[in-house]
Motif scaffolding. Structure first.
Motif, PDB file in Angstrom:
ATOM      1  N   CYS A  23      14.071  88.389  40.369  1.00 53.16           N
ATOM      2  CA  CYS A  23      15.126  89.256  39.822  1.00 53.16           C
ATOM      3  C   CYS A  23      14.685  90.719  39.821  1.00 53.16           C
ATOM      4  O   CYS A  23      15.442  91.607  40.204  1.00 53.16           O
ATOM      5  N   ARG A  24      13.440  90.953  39.393  1.00 56.80           N
ATOM      6  CA  ARG A  24      12.919  92.332  39.386  1.00 56.80           C
ATOM      7  C   ARG A  24      12.879  92.903  40.795  1.00 56.80           C
ATOM      8  O   ARG A  24      13.202  94.074  41.010  1.00 56.80           O
ATOM      9  N   SER A  25      12.506  92.082  41.768  1.00 57.02           N
ATOM     10  CA  SER A  25      12.420  92.570  43.146  1.00 57.02           C
ATOM     11  C   SER A  25      13.800  92.912  43.716  1.00 57.02           C
ATOM     12  O   SER A  25      13.895  93.675  44.677  1.00 57.02           O
ATOM     13  N   CYS A  26      14.855  92.356  43.114  1.00 59.21           N
ATOM     14  CA  CYS A  26      16.229  92.683  43.529  1.00 59.21           C
ATOM     15  C   CYS A  26      16.790  93.860  42.738  1.00 59.21           C
ATOM     16  O   CYS A  26      17.946  94.234  42.917  1.00 59.21           O
ATOM     17  N   THR A  29      16.744  94.756  35.792  1.00 60.65           N
ATOM     18  CA  THR A  29      15.780  95.093  34.748  1.00 60.65           C
ATOM     19  C   THR A  29      16.118  94.425  33.415  1.00 60.65           C
ATOM     20  O   THR A  29      15.233  94.202  32.604  1.00 60.65           O
ATOM     21  N   ASP A  30      17.394  94.108  33.193  1.00 65.23           N
ATOM     22  CA  ASP A  30      17.822  93.451  31.954  1.00 65.23           C
ATOM     23  C   ASP A  30      17.857  91.947  32.233  1.00 65.23           C
ATOM     24  O   ASP A  30      18.888  91.386  32.600  1.00 65.23           O
ATOM     25  N   ILE A  31      16.691  91.305  32.080  1.00 66.23           N
ATOM     26  CA  ILE A  31      16.522  89.910  32.469  1.00 66.23           C
ATOM     27  C   ILE A  31      16.232  89.070  31.231  1.00 66.23           C
ATOM     28  O   ILE A  31      15.325  89.374  30.459  1.00 66.23           O
ATOM     29  N   ILE A  32      17.007  88.006  31.052  1.00 67.31           N
ATOM     30  CA  ILE A  32      16.776  87.043  29.980  1.00 67.31           C
ATOM     31  C   ILE A  32      16.313  85.758  30.641  1.00 67.31           C
ATOM     32  O   ILE A  32      16.954  85.270  31.571  1.00 67.31           O
ATOM     33  N   THR A  33      15.208  85.220  30.166  1.00 71.04           N
ATOM     34  CA  THR A  33      14.744  83.943  30.681  1.00 71.04           C
ATOM     35  C   THR A  33      14.818  82.901  29.568  1.00 71.04           C
ATOM     36  O   THR A  33      14.681  83.228  28.393  1.00 71.04           O
ATOM     37  N   GLY A  34      15.055  81.683  29.947  1.00 71.21           N
ATOM     38  CA  GLY A  34      15.123  80.618  28.962  1.00 71.21           C
ATOM     39  C   GLY A  34      15.409  79.298  29.631  1.00 71.21           C
ATOM     40  O   GLY A  34      15.595  79.213  30.846  1.00 71.21           O
ATOM     41  N   LYS A  35      15.447  78.267  28.827  1.00 74.68           N
ATOM     42  CA  LYS A  35      15.725  76.923  29.331  1.00 74.68           C
ATOM     43  C   LYS A  35      16.926  76.391  28.569  1.00 74.68           C
ATOM     44  O   LYS A  35      16.863  76.186  27.371  1.00 74.68           O
TER      45      LYS A  35
END
Length: 102
Positions: A23-26, A29-35
């Protein structure tokens, strides 16, 4: 495909270093990670301040209903990417084929 909106998008992806880095490489910057699946409350928390939700149809197991409910409560526009048609056999059909081959 959506990286042209990276500077004004929030993205939520499965929690893995590889996903966040991709995601950062695309440019996101506003990235939420989770399961997931996520509850309606968690979706509202994550979607707060957003106008449009672009999501795949993750079905019941993926918390799709909770995601839709949260987006509607927030007055968001919703774009759903449908699941692809599955190829293959249902269990009963596969069992029937196995029995014929015996």
């Amino acid at each position: 495909m959506f990286s042209c909106f990276a500077d004004r998008s929030r993205i939520r992806v499965y929690d893995s270093p590889e996903n966040a880095e991709k995601c950062r490489s695309c440019g996101f910057t506003d990235i939420i990670t989770g399961k997931g699946p996520f509850s309606e409350y968690e979706n509202i928390r994550d979607f707060e301040g957003c106008d449009i939700l672009v999501t795949k149809d993750s079905g019941k197991a993926g918390g799709f209903a909770e995601k839709m409910s949260a987006a509607r409560k927030l007055g968001m526009q919703i774009i759903v990417i449908e699941r692809p048609q599955e190829e293959g056999y249902y269990v009963n059909k596969a069992w029937g084929i196995i029995m014929l081959l015996r």
